[in-house]
Scaffold this motif. Structure first.
Motif, PDB file in Angstrom:
ATOM      1  N   TYR A  37       0.817  -1.211   0.000  1.00 53.89           N
ATOM      2  CA  TYR A  37       0.000   0.000   0.000  1.00 53.89           C
ATOM      3  C   TYR A  37       0.849   1.258   0.000  1.00 53.89           C
ATOM      4  O   TYR A  37       0.342   2.353  -0.205  1.00 53.89           O
ATOM      5  N   ARG A  38       2.155   1.139   0.229  1.00 54.49           N
ATOM      6  CA  ARG A  38       3.023   2.308   0.181  1.00 54.49           C
ATOM      7  C   ARG A  38       4.431   1.883  -0.194  1.00 54.49           C
ATOM      8  O   ARG A  38       4.781   0.711  -0.099  1.00 54.49           O
ATOM      9  N   ASN A  39       5.220   2.829  -0.620  1.00 48.76           N
ATOM     10  CA  ASN A  39       6.635   2.605  -0.908  1.00 48.76           C
ATOM     11  C   ASN A  39       7.328   3.959  -0.927  1.00 48.76           C
ATOM     12  O   ASN A  39       7.638   4.495  -1.986  1.00 48.76           O
ATOM     13  N   HIS A  40       7.530   4.529   0.246  1.00 47.05           N
ATOM     14  CA  HIS A  40       8.229   5.810   0.319  1.00 47.05           C
ATOM     15  C   HIS A  40       8.888   5.986   1.686  1.00 47.05           C
ATOM     16  O   HIS A  40       8.465   5.388   2.674  1.00 47.05           O
ATOM     17  N   GLN A  49      22.558   9.401   6.297  1.00 38.59           N
ATOM     18  CA  GLN A  49      21.726   8.274   5.887  1.00 38.59           C
ATOM     19  C   GLN A  49      21.125   8.518   4.503  1.00 38.59           C
ATOM     20  O   GLN A  49      21.004   7.593   3.709  1.00 38.59           O
ATOM     21  N   ALA A  50      20.790   9.763   4.180  1.00 36.79           N
ATOM     22  CA  ALA A  50      20.264  10.075   2.845  1.00 36.79           C
ATOM     23  C   ALA A  50      21.332   9.807   1.788  1.00 36.79           C
ATOM     24  O   ALA A  50      21.027   9.272   0.717  1.00 36.79           O
ATOM     25  N   ALA A  51      22.571  10.152   2.086  1.00 40.34           N
ATOM     26  CA  ALA A  51      23.664   9.868   1.153  1.00 40.34           C
ATOM     27  C   ALA A  51      23.859   8.363   0.982  1.00 40.34           C
ATOM     28  O   ALA A  51      24.109   7.879  -0.131  1.00 40.34           O
ATOM     29  N   ALA A  52      23.723   7.622   2.068  1.00 38.08           N
ATOM     30  CA  ALA A  52      23.849   6.162   2.004  1.00 38.08           C
ATOM     31  C   ALA A  52      22.710   5.555   1.180  1.00 38.08           C
ATOM     32  O   ALA A  52      22.938   4.638   0.382  1.00 38.08           O
ATOM     33  N   PHE A  53      21.493   6.056   1.361  1.00 31.40           N
ATOM     34  CA  PHE A  53      20.363   5.575   0.561  1.00 31.40           C
ATOM     35  C   PHE A  53      20.615   5.830  -0.926  1.00 31.40           C
ATOM     36  O   PHE A  53      20.375   4.970  -1.767  1.00 31.40           O
ATOM     37  N   ALA A  54      21.086   7.033  -1.245  1.00 30.51           N
ATOM     38  CA  ALA A  54      21.325   7.406  -2.642  1.00 30.51           C
ATOM     39  C   ALA A  54      22.390   6.522  -3.287  1.00 30.51           C
ATOM     40  O   ALA A  54      22.326   6.239  -4.488  1.00 30.51           O
ATOM     41  N   ALA A  55      23.352   6.049  -2.502  1.00 31.71           N
ATOM     42  CA  ALA A  55      24.433   5.212  -3.026  1.00 31.71           C
ATOM     43  C   ALA A  55      24.068   3.722  -3.062  1.00 31.71           C
ATOM     44  O   ALA A  55      24.774   2.933  -3.679  1.00 31.71           O
ATOM     45  N   GLN A  60      15.770   3.948  -4.507  1.00 28.84           N
ATOM     46  CA  GLN A  60      15.689   4.865  -5.647  1.00 28.84           C
ATOM     47  C   GLN A  60      15.281   6.227  -5.108  1.00 28.84           C
ATOM     48  O   GLN A  60      14.304   6.318  -4.361  1.00 28.84           O
ATOM     49  N   LYS A  61      16.029   7.251  -5.490  1.00 31.15           N
ATOM     50  CA  LYS A  61      15.666   8.593  -5.043  1.00 31.15           C
ATOM     51  C   LYS A  61      14.525   9.100  -5.918  1.00 31.15           C
ATOM     52  O   LYS A  61      14.593   9.084  -7.130  1.00 31.15           O
ATOM     53  N   MET A  62      13.460   9.552  -5.261  1.00 32.08           N
ATOM     54  CA  MET A  62      12.279  10.029  -5.975  1.00 32.08           C
ATOM     55  C   MET A  62      12.307  11.543  -6.137  1.00 32.08           C
ATOM     56  O   MET A  62      11.593  12.078  -6.969  1.00 32.08           O
ATOM     57  N   GLY A  63      13.104  12.230  -5.327  1.00 29.93           N
ATOM     58  CA  GLY A  63      13.178  13.677  -5.429  1.00 29.93           C
ATOM     59  C   GLY A  63      13.562  14.316  -4.123  1.00 29.93           C
ATOM     60  O   GLY A  63      13.838  13.638  -3.132  1.00 29.93           O
ATOM     61  N   GLU A  64      13.570  15.638  -4.150  1.00 28.21           N
ATOM     62  CA  GLU A  64      13.957  16.417  -2.981  1.00 28.21           C
ATOM     63  C   GLU A  64      13.106  17.676  -2.950  1.00 28.21           C
ATOM     64  O   GLU A  64      12.836  18.270  -3.988  1.00 28.21           O
ATOM     65  N   ARG A  65      12.688  18.072  -1.730  1.00 25.07           N
ATOM     66  CA  ARG A  65      11.881  19.284  -1.578  1.00 25.07           C
ATOM     67  C   ARG A  65      11.958  19.761  -0.142  1.00 25.07           C
ATOM     68  O   ARG A  65      11.897  18.953   0.781  1.00 25.07           O
ATOM     69  N   ASP A  66      12.084  21.053   0.039  1.00 25.44           N
ATOM     70  CA  ASP A  66      12.086  21.669   1.372  1.00 25.44           C
ATOM     71  C   ASP A  66      13.078  21.009   2.322  1.00 25.44           C
ATOM     72  O   ASP A  66      12.786  20.806   3.506  1.00 25.44           O
ATOM     73  N   GLY A  67      14.245  20.638   1.818  1.00 24.87           N
ATOM     74  CA  GLY A  67      15.274  20.036   2.651  1.00 24.87           C
ATOM     75  C   GLY A  67      15.062  18.563   2.958  1.00 24.87           C
ATOM     76  O   GLY A  67      15.799  17.977   3.739  1.00 24.87           O
ATOM     77  N   MET A  68      14.035  17.957   2.358  1.00 22.08           N
ATOM     78  CA  MET A  68      13.750  16.540   2.569  1.00 22.08           C
ATOM     79  C   MET A  68      14.059  15.765   1.286  1.00 22.08           C
ATOM     80  O   MET A  68      13.769  16.242   0.183  1.00 22.08           O
ATOM     81  N   ALA A  69      14.625  14.567   1.442  1.00 20.21           N
ATOM     82  CA  ALA A  69      14.863  13.666   0.311  1.00 20.21           C
ATOM     83  C   ALA A  69      13.840  12.542   0.407  1.00 20.21           C
ATOM     84  O   ALA A  69      13.528  12.054   1.493  1.00 20.21           O
ATOM     85  N   PHE A  70      13.319  12.134  -0.745  1.00 17.28           N
ATOM     86  CA  PHE A  70      12.283  11.102  -0.791  1.00 17.28           C
ATOM     87  C   PHE A  70      12.810   9.906  -1.572  1.00 17.28           C
ATOM     88  O   PHE A  70      13.313  10.055  -2.688  1.00 17.28           O
TER      89      PHE A  70
END
Length: 143
Positions: A37-40, A49-55, A60-70
């Motif tokens: 029902y979700r995947n985010h 941790q965001a850098a580790a996720f991206a690597a 999969q990085k879905m985007g970035e907004r207001d200082g948050m990475a998705f």
């Protein structure tokens, strides 16, 4: 029956943080390879941790907004989580419970626990129903 209803959530937590984050992002499904029902996952874009996720190939990085990475869990991540879950001593399985002509899918570690969980859900609105009567009139099968 909706595909996501066929993959119920499980109340669990893993000490392996990488697996727990992927499990959390997917909504803690019984089977991460089925539709969920979700995947985010939202995280501070400037944290390590965001850098580790991206690597990682698991995300999969879905985007970035207001200082948050998705991020979302990739197919590789879903397969890794699935293998992790299968390696557990008592893995969660999906069971279909039929009661009074209606099916429901329950995630549990055994057929008996699935049936009891289904009884607890039904007994909330059928207060006169005993567990013995529920057992006599319900059917369980593994999915």
């Amino acid at each position: 029956m909706s595909e996501t209803l066929n993959n119920p959530s499980v109340n669990r937590y893993f000490t392996d943080k990488a697996m727990d984050c992927m499990d959390h992002a997917l909504g803690r499904p019984a089977d991460p390879l089925l539709p969920t029902y979700r995947n985010h996952y939202a995280i501070d874009a400037s944290c390590t941790q965001a850098a580790a996720f991206a690597a990682s190939p698991h995300w999969q990085k879905m985007g970035e907004r207001d200082g948050m990475a998705f991020f979302s869990v990739s197919q590789v991540g879903k397969e890794a989580l699935s293998q992790f879950l299968l390696a557990l001593e008592r893995p969660w399985k999906r069971f279909e419970i039929w009661f009074e002509g209606y099916p429901s899918v329950i995630a549990a570690q055994s057929r008996a626990k699935a049936r009891y969980d289904a009884f607890l859900r039904v007994s909330d609105f059928r207060c006169d129903l005993t567990f013995r009567d529920f057992i006599k009139t319900s059917a369980v099968r593994s999915l």
